[in-house]
Design a protein around this motif. Structure first.
Motif, short mmCIF file in Angstrom:
data_model
loop_
_atom_site.label_atom_id
_atom_site.label_comp_id
_atom_site.label_asym_id
_atom_site.label_seq_id
_atom_site.Cartn_x
_atom_site.Cartn_y
_atom_site.Cartn_z
N ASN A 3 21.66 -43.06 -2.47
CA ASN A 3 20.54 -43.78 -1.87
C ASN A 3 21.00 -44.78 -0.80
O ASN A 3 20.32 -44.98 0.21
CB ASN A 3 19.74 -44.51 -2.95
N ALA A 4 22.16 -45.37 -1.01
CA ALA A 4 22.67 -46.34 -0.03
C ALA A 4 22.96 -45.66 1.30
O ALA A 4 22.76 -46.26 2.37
CB ALA A 4 23.94 -47.01 -0.57
N THR A 5 23.42 -44.41 1.26
CA THR A 5 23.68 -43.67 2.50
C THR A 5 22.37 -43.34 3.20
O THR A 5 22.26 -43.43 4.44
CB THR A 5 24.47 -42.39 2.19
N VAL A 6 21.37 -42.96 2.42
CA VAL A 6 20.05 -42.69 3.00
C VAL A 6 19.51 -43.95 3.68
O VAL A 6 18.94 -43.90 4.76
CB VAL A 6 19.07 -42.19 1.93
N ALA A 7 19.70 -45.09 3.03
CA ALA A 7 19.23 -46.36 3.59
C ALA A 7 19.90 -46.64 4.94
O ALA A 7 19.27 -47.15 5.87
CB ALA A 7 19.48 -47.50 2.61
N ARG A 8 21.19 -46.30 5.07
CA ARG A 8 21.88 -46.48 6.36
C ARG A 8 21.25 -45.59 7.43
O ARG A 8 21.14 -45.98 8.59
CB ARG A 8 23.36 -46.11 6.22
N LEU A 9 20.85 -44.39 7.03
CA LEU A 9 20.30 -43.43 7.98
C LEU A 9 18.85 -43.71 8.35
O LEU A 9 18.35 -43.21 9.36
CB LEU A 9 20.42 -42.01 7.40
N ALA A 10 18.19 -44.52 7.54
CA ALA A 10 16.76 -44.76 7.76
C ALA A 10 16.46 -45.43 9.09
O ALA A 10 15.35 -45.30 9.61
CB ALA A 10 16.19 -45.59 6.61
N GLY A 11 17.42 -46.10 9.65
CA GLY A 11 17.19 -46.75 10.94
C GLY A 11 17.56 -45.92 12.15
O GLY A 11 17.39 -46.36 13.28
N VAL A 12 18.06 -44.71 11.90
CA VAL A 12 18.50 -43.85 13.01
C VAL A 12 17.29 -43.14 13.61
O VAL A 12 16.53 -42.47 12.90
CB VAL A 12 19.54 -42.82 12.52
N PRO A 13 17.07 -43.25 14.93
CA PRO A 13 15.94 -42.55 15.56
C PRO A 13 15.99 -41.05 15.28
O PRO A 13 17.06 -40.45 15.22
CB PRO A 13 16.14 -42.85 17.05
N ASN A 14 14.81 -40.47 15.10
CA ASN A 14 14.56 -39.06 14.80
C ASN A 14 14.71 -38.70 13.33
O ASN A 14 14.29 -37.61 12.93
CB ASN A 14 15.45 -38.12 15.65
N ILE A 15 15.29 -39.56 12.52
CA ILE A 15 15.34 -39.28 11.08
C ILE A 15 14.04 -39.80 10.47
O ILE A 15 13.78 -41.00 10.44
CB ILE A 15 16.58 -39.90 10.41
N ALA A 16 13.22 -38.85 10.00
CA ALA A 16 11.84 -39.17 9.62
C ALA A 16 11.58 -39.12 8.13
O ALA A 16 10.55 -39.60 7.66
CB ALA A 16 10.88 -38.21 10.32
N GLY A 17 12.49 -38.51 7.35
CA GLY A 17 12.20 -38.38 5.93
C GLY A 17 13.38 -37.84 5.17
O GLY A 17 14.44 -37.54 5.72
N ILE A 18 13.18 -37.72 3.85
CA ILE A 18 14.18 -37.12 2.98
C ILE A 18 13.49 -36.34 1.87
O ILE A 18 12.50 -36.79 1.30
CB ILE A 18 15.15 -38.16 2.37
#
Length: 291
Positions: free
Chosen positions: A145-160
């Protein structure tokens, strides 16, 4: 944002294993009629692992053309090579897909930093909404989950798509990233409960054979009607189990053939559902009222 029941579509095949385009078109029309909210084309259930690139993109193209904007189309474009994932995602974007679904790189087992850099590279290379896909039981790698949280701010990443089936972990994920990306269930048995906790939908195997029930259950859960949502998904409780009695998509493809929606074609190394498992799948279809 794409909401609701998103079917992880099985890819119809002829007896020799080639893609059955006619049956594929009929499946898409059926899902439109049944109220499915979106189609994931060529994910795990669509046998992405054994389709070549031309076949893969051919299925995506057909689904987009037949759907014609009537429901969302999400293209499976994940790969264990970052370069390949970028190429597939770019091709899906050029075909007009609404979003892409990218499974964690399998077999080579990257670190959490490797997962972050992989998804960041794809997101920076292709301007299409991208849904991460964590299914550790299938890939041999678990994105934390911590890795997903890092990716949540990256443009174009919309979901999981969280296919862990762990509600406690899913709830934590929603708290961590739910204001920045959509969380989707990837586990039919727990999907409604995760939606009631704040997830935006379910990327579903069961929706292949019970599309109307799953669509209505997701709609009820999204509206906060827990009683109706649970009652609807309870009708499919046995399906949620038996559709994984052998490796997905073996059972669901046999079930669709039993329903007359496609033939028995499946590509090696997968094989047609064993004789011993068929009575259980048939009984589950009957219990759900879809056969």
């Amino acid at each position: 944002m794409i909401l609701g029941s998103l079917v992880a579509l099985a890819t119809p095949m002829t007896p020799d294993g080639s893609v059955d385009q006619a049956a594929l078109k009929q499946l898409v029309e059926w899902h439109v009629e049944q109220g499915t909210h979106g189609i994931v084309a060529v994910g795990t259930t669509g046998e992405s692992a054994t389709l070549d690139v031309d076949e893969h993109l051919g299925v995506v193209r057909t689904v987009i053309e037949v759907a014609a904007g009537r429901l969302a189309v999400i293209a499976g474009t994940g790969a264990n090579s970052t370069r390949e994932a970028i190429e597939l995602t770019a091709a899906a974007a050029s075909l007009g897909a609404d979003a892409a679904l990218l499974v964690t790189p399998y077999y080579n087992k990257p670190t959490q930093e490797g997962l972050y850099q992989h998804y960041k590279a794809v997101a920076e290379a292709v301007a299409i909404p991208q849904i991460l896909y964590n299914v550790p039981g299938r890939t041999g790698v678990d994105m934390q989950n911590a890795t997903v949280a890092r990716l949540a701010g990256v443009p174009n990443i919309a979901g999981i798509k969280d296919a862990t089936g762990n509600l406690e972990r899913g709830q934590e994920l929603i708290k961590l990233v739910g204001d920045r990306m959509a969380v989707y269930s990837g586990d039919d048995a727990t999907a409604i409960e995760l939606i009631l906790l704040g997830a935006k939908g379910n990327i579903s195997v069961t929706a292949n054979v019970a599309p109307a029930i799953m669509a209505q259950a997701c709609e009820a859960a999204l509206a906060g009607d827990a009683e109706r949502a649970r009652a609807l998904t309870a009708r499919c409780a046995e399906l949620h189990d038996v559709l994984f009695i052998e490796s997905n998509p073996i059972p669901v493809k046999w079930a669709l053939a039993e329903m007359g929606r496609m033939g028995l074609g499946i590509r090696l190394p997968l094989t047609v559902l064993s004789e011993a498992a068929r009575p259980r799948v048939r009984a589950a279809l009957q219990a759900a009222g879809v056969l």
